[in-house]
Design an enzyme around this catalytic site. Structure first.
Site, short mmCIF file in Angstrom:
data_model
loop_
_atom_site.label_atom_id
_atom_site.label_comp_id
_atom_site.label_asym_id
_atom_site.label_seq_id
_atom_site.Cartn_x
_atom_site.Cartn_y
_atom_site.Cartn_z
N HIS A 191 -21.18 -28.51 11.12
CA HIS A 191 -19.63 -28.52 10.71
C HIS A 191 -18.70 -27.46 11.62
O HIS A 191 -17.66 -28.07 11.95
CB HIS A 191 -19.50 -27.82 9.33
CG HIS A 191 -20.36 -28.49 8.07
ND1 HIS A 191 -20.05 -29.76 7.75
CD2 HIS A 191 -21.40 -28.15 7.82
CE1 HIS A 191 -21.12 -29.93 6.73
NE2 HIS A 191 -21.90 -29.17 6.63
C1 BDR Z 1 -19.20 -24.98 5.45
O1 BDR Z 1 -20.03 -24.16 4.34
C2 BDR Z 1 -20.84 -23.28 5.32
O2 BDR Z 1 -22.09 -23.21 4.53
C3 BDR Z 1 -21.05 -23.84 6.69
O3 BDR Z 1 -21.28 -22.53 7.62
C4 BDR Z 1 -19.67 -24.47 7.04
O4 BDR Z 1 -18.79 -23.43 7.30
C5 BDR Z 1 -19.75 -26.31 5.33
O5 BDR Z 1 -19.24 -26.61 3.81
#
Ligand code: BDR
Ligand code: CA
Length: 337
Positions: free
Chosen positions: A260
């Site tokens: 992400h």
């Molecule tokens: C986001 O939540 C975190 O677990 C990851 O680093 C990312 O920023 C995804 O939902």
């Protein structure tokens, strides 16, 4: 061409680690500093993991790391809130934690690098207020506590930023809960402060990041680059593919996983990596119920009274993103010999 000036706010975290490494090694941005926040893990761990990545990239003398907020702004104080029993989101208590997505320590050697003494929000304020107006982009890859705190302490902070690019939100489906994406869910009030601030915001939500996945073959391709950094990123990607396989049958079948935060960084440097987005009114559900932390987009066309307050990404150019990511690792390897 002058490089864009960036501040990265992170909760490192495996996908944060990839974004950090790409920002430092890609040489496409002037990275002013990194701030850390409670999120995937408690603050001392997100800070330590961040320092380990900075060390791996050999940037300890160039990129300072400022620890930020240990707690969300208010959500854990509200007895009606789903988070009230959980003052600091613990790895084992969050959905990502349950699927082994972010271990306490990244698989990197311990580091002698130390964090800065100044608090993250204070440094952000000083840095942004001292710079030419609208020259700094803030890339927020974790819960938005540090950024919201800076906005509350210094009312001019928001308007002095060029823009904010954040990884967060979900229109179709959440990840932390059915309704909410983790970064927004972990501090919903902070996210809403940003959305009411008037600063230009681009949200890179799950809707976009889930389509910008990397595959097991790409993990092998990255591994084959052979540098310690590429091997490290290949390992994180494999761990994420294994984690996603436990929670999502489709990803399990395809052996893929999203990174992400790396997509959000890519957008900050190359907006063309997003093919489709909407300019929209977006607010965060703060009601404390099943939709707590949900990003609610107003799609009522002519009935919408407010001006759009964000650009919400819907579809990435996956090929562009993957080529960019792998290209940076290849170029870094060639440079080092
Ligand atoms: C986001 O939540 C975190 O677990 C990851 O680093 C990312 O920023 C995804 O939902
Ligand atoms: Ca993150």
């Amino acid at each position: 061409m002058t490089k864009p000036k960036l501040i990265l706010d992170v909760d490192t975290g495996s996908d944060d680690a990839v974004a950090l490494a790409l920002a430092m090694l890609g040489g496409e941005a002037e990275l002013l500093g990194i701030t850390t926040v409670n999120g995937n893990l408690e603050l001392k761990l997100t800070t330590d993991n961040t320092l380990r990545v900075v060390d791996l990239c050999g940037m300890g003398d160039r990129v300072p790391v400022y620890p930020g907020c240990e707690y969300p702004l208010v959500s854990t104080l509200n007895p009606r809130s789903a988070q009230s029993m959980r003052p600091i989101p613990k790895r084992e208590g969050t959905s990502a934690g349950k699927f082994g997505m972010h271990s306490d320590h990244l698989p990197l050697p311990a580091t002698d690098l130390a964090p800065q003494k100044q608090a993250a929000s204070v440094w952000m304020i000083e840095t942004v207020m001292a710079a030419q107006p609208q020259t700094i982009t803030l890339v927020a890859l974790g819960p938005l506590t540090n950024v919201a705190a800076a906005m509350r302490v210094q009312p001019q902070f928001a308007q002095r930023l060029r823009r904010i690019v954040l990884m967060g939100g979900a229109d179709e489906t959440g990840n932390e809960t059915a309704a909410a994406e983790f970064n927004i869910w972990a501090d919903p009030e902070a996210a809403e402060i940003l959305l009411q601030s008037g600063v230009p915001i681009t949200m890179i939500p799950l809707d976009a990041t889930h389509q910008a996945f990397l595959s097991e073959e790409q993990a092998e391709q990255i591994d084959a680059i052979g540098t310690p950094l590429a091997r490290f990123i290949a390992q994180l990607l494999r761990d994420r593919i294994a984690g996603y396989a436990k929670r999502d049958p489709e990803m399990a079948a395809k052996k893929i996983a999203p990174l992400h935060d790396a997509l959000a960084l890519c957008y900050a440097l190359h907006p063309e990596c997003i093919r489709r987005s909407v300019e929209t009114v977006c607010h965060v559900d703060l009601g404390g119920g099943a939709a707590y932390g949900r990003t609610v987009l107003d799609r009522r066309a002519n009935m919408v009274q407010e001006k759009p307050n964000c650009t919400f990404a819907l579809e990435p150019d996956r090929e562009f993103f993957c080529d960019w990511l792998i290209g940076i690792l290849q170029k870094a390897a060639e440079k080092n010999g």
